[in-house]
Design a protein around this motif. Structure first.
Motif, PDB file in Angstrom:
ATOM      1  N   SER A   1       5.092  -3.735  12.238  1.00 21.49           N
ATOM      2  CA  SER A   1       4.817  -5.171  12.249  1.00 21.49           C
ATOM      3  C   SER A   1       4.888  -5.810  10.870  1.00 21.49           C
ATOM      4  CB  SER A   1       3.435  -5.430  12.859  1.00 21.49           C
ATOM      5  OG  SER A   1       2.412  -4.820  12.078  1.00 21.49           O
ATOM      6  N   GLU A   2       4.839  -4.998   9.802  1.00 24.03           N
ATOM      7  CA  GLU A   2       4.790  -5.560   8.453  1.00 24.03           C
ATOM      8  C   GLU A   2       5.970  -5.182   7.570  1.00 24.03           C
ATOM      9  OE1 GLU A   2       1.039  -4.663   6.653  1.00 24.03           O
ATOM     10  OE2 GLU A   2      -0.022  -6.187   7.812  1.00 24.03           O
ATOM     11  N   THR A   3       6.887  -4.332   8.063  1.00 25.45           N
ATOM     12  CA  THR A   3       7.988  -3.880   7.202  1.00 25.45           C
ATOM     13  C   THR A   3       9.309  -3.834   7.971  1.00 25.45           C
ATOM     14  OG1 THR A   3       7.558  -1.533   7.701  1.00 25.45           O
ATOM     15  CG2 THR A   3       6.441  -2.461   5.775  1.00 25.45           C
TER      16      THR A   3
ATOM     17  N   GLU B   1       0.833  -1.197   0.000  1.00 20.59           N
ATOM     18  CA  GLU B   1       0.000   0.000   0.000  1.00 20.59           C
ATOM     19  C   GLU B   1       0.871   1.252   0.000  1.00 20.59           C
ATOM     20  OE1 GLU B   1      -2.783  -0.082   3.183  1.00 20.59           O
ATOM     21  OE2 GLU B   1      -3.874  -1.824   2.412  1.00 20.59           O
ATOM     22  N   GLU B   2       0.304   2.317  -0.540  1.00 22.73           N
ATOM     23  CA  GLU B   2       1.068   3.556  -0.716  1.00 22.73           C
ATOM     24  C   GLU B   2       1.622   4.073   0.605  1.00 22.73           C
ATOM     25  OE1 GLU B   2       0.455   8.068  -2.532  1.00 22.73           O
ATOM     26  OE2 GLU B   2      -1.025   6.499  -2.933  1.00 22.73           O
ATOM     27  N   ASP B   3       0.833   4.007   1.668  1.00 23.75           N
ATOM     28  CA  ASP B   3       1.303   4.494   2.965  1.00 23.75           C
ATOM     29  C   ASP B   3       2.482   3.669   3.473  1.00 23.75           C
ATOM     30  OD1 ASP B   3      -0.593   6.457   2.980  1.00 23.75           O
ATOM     31  OD2 ASP B   3      -1.962   5.453   4.369  1.00 23.75           O
ATOM     32  N   ALA B   4       2.421   2.356   3.245  1.00 20.38           N
ATOM     33  CA  ALA B   4       3.524   1.493   3.685  1.00 20.38           C
ATOM     34  C   ALA B   4       4.788   1.787   2.889  1.00 20.38           C
ATOM     35  CB  ALA B   4       3.129   0.029   3.550  1.00 20.38           C
ATOM     36  N   SER B   5       4.645   1.986   1.575  1.00 20.99           N
ATOM     37  CA  SER B   5       5.804   2.333   0.744  1.00 20.99           C
ATOM     38  C   SER B   5       6.408   3.655   1.185  1.00 20.99           C
ATOM     39  CB  SER B   5       5.387   2.415  -0.729  1.00 20.99           C
ATOM     40  OG  SER B   5       5.003   1.166  -1.222  1.00 20.99           O
ATOM     41  N   LYS B   6       5.541   4.620   1.458  1.00 16.94           N
ATOM     42  CA  LYS B   6       6.020   5.933   1.901  1.00 16.94           C
ATOM     43  C   LYS B   6       6.771   5.815   3.224  1.00 16.94           C
ATOM     44  CE  LYS B   6       4.399  10.595   3.039  1.00 16.94           C
ATOM     45  NZ  LYS B   6       3.216  11.471   3.207  1.00 16.94           N
TER      46      LYS B   6
END
Length: 388
Positions: free
Chosen positions: A146-148, A26-31
């Protein structure tokens, strides 16, 4: 003969809810990851020269490191995590010149450099509220959430190449370009050497390792065979992630990517489902034998890296092959035999999980005669060093 067209469940120009889109971070996670990478780079630029100056008791100027993002993020095969404890990762290498590595004996310098980076990132993690993982002898890991996570390996490169990077960055800054623009120099792989790259390890000195050839191999394969290959690689990785494996005994991404590229000989325009089933029917044969890392294929047989050897070490070769055989049968069943779109969706989701859409209404029926394969040329292996 009629078959179900399941392509739009995997990839589509019409529907947003597709498997490939649902695999994308998701864009927020990439950012968040890119902002964390920027913080890591800025901190290492400022603090690493200071820390090394103290550690080596030097009064002279310590070179400012350069950086290159590598791994699945760099060659665009990164998938979002499927289920805990899986995480999306970004590998960002830190580079210093050879001449500076001669400030201490090689094995000692490797440890000094590695430990300095680890100590700096420990302080940054505490400041940012990130987690620090230090049990990998080849890199330092920062768990962003928790995911990155971000892995930071450390390398040395030839002096002339390091100078070239410095000059390119200085030129950009003199032209008044923004810091973000200057960062692009760090990730310009055209400026990274393909020979003489050494990776610092925590306790075992320097390791001959260069991440660039793997990226070049992926890009070469995709350029010759089409972007469908990259999607198929991601589907196979996503299938792997949806399976249950013993801890640290899942088949590695580089193995699955190389095996997939070997199985993928022709593109099937607009039919990712057919391309996927074709690949999966070939994978068991490929995975039963040696899977040579393409960046070592030009070496003598004794020096080639067999990526499948780890399957035997982990005791999962038979399990992997049987699971891929089952996947191929299920794909064929969904496309050729069941005739019911609802059943086809159910079959696919048992293999790939809930990220594959459950939308029977978009499943079409086509004659196999309308599917025209587009032949492509096999790619030659490139590079010189095994994957890190």
């Amino acid at each position: 003969m009629e078959l179900l067209n399941l392509h739009s469940l995997f990839s589509s120009k019409v529907y947003q809810d597709t498997f490939i889109n649902n695999l994308t971070l998701e864009e927020d996670a990439s950012k968040t990851m890119l902002e964390a990478r920027t913080d890591i780079r800025n901190t290492l630029r400022t603090e690493l020269p200071k820390r090394l100056r103290v550690a080596l008791e030097e009064a002279g100027r310590v070179p400012v490191p350069r950086f290159f993002t590598q791994g699945s993020w760099a060659y665009k095969t990164l998938n979002a995590p499927c289920k805990p404890p899986q995480q999306a990762d970004l590998d960002d290498g830190t580079y210093l010149p050879f001449s500076y590595m001669e400030s201490a004996p090689p094995s000692e310098m490797s440890s000094i450099l590695f430990n300095a980076v680890e100590a700096i990132l420990d302080e940054l993690a505490e400041e940012k509220g990130w987690g620090l993982v230090t049990d990998n002898p080849n890199c330092t890991r920062l768990v962003i959430d928790s995911e990155t996570h971000i892995d930071v390996p450390v390398y040395s490169i030839p002096d002339d190449e390091f100078l070239q990077l410095n000059e390119a960055r200085a030129s950009m800054e003199q032209k008044g370009l923004t810091m973000d623009s200057a960062f692009s120099i760090d990730d310009n792989w055209d400026l990274l050497p393909t020979q003489g790259v050494l990776m610092a390890t925590k306790k075992n000195g320097w390791r001959d390792s260069d991440p660039r050839p793997v990226k070049e191999w992926v890009e070469g394969e995709v350029n010759l065979k089409g972007d469908q290959l990259r999607r198929i690689m991601r589907y196979i990785k996503a299938w792997r992630d949806n399976q249950d494996w013993e801890a640290d005994k899942d088949p590695k991404s580089i193995l699955l990517m190389v095996a997939t590229a070997e199985a993928f000989d022709v593109a099937i325009h607009g039919r990712d489902d057919l391309a996927l089933v074709k690949v999966c029917k070939e994978l068991p044969r490929i995975l039963c034998g040696k899977v040579i890392n393409p960046v070592t294929a030009h070496r003598s047989a004794a020096d080639q890296e067999d990526l499948a050897a780890r399957l035997d070490k982990d005791g999962i070769r038979d399990l992997l092959v049987s699971r891929v055989e089952k996947l191929a049968k299920h794909l064929e069943q969904a496309i050729n035999d069941c005739k019911d779109p609802s059943v086809a969706c159910f079959i696919l989701r048992t293999e790939f999980g809930s990220r594959l859409p459950n939308d029977p209404n978009r499943v079409g029926i086509e004659s196999v005669k309308t599917v025209v394969p587009v032949a492509t040329v096999a790619v030659k292996p490139v590079g010189d060093i095994t994957a890190g």
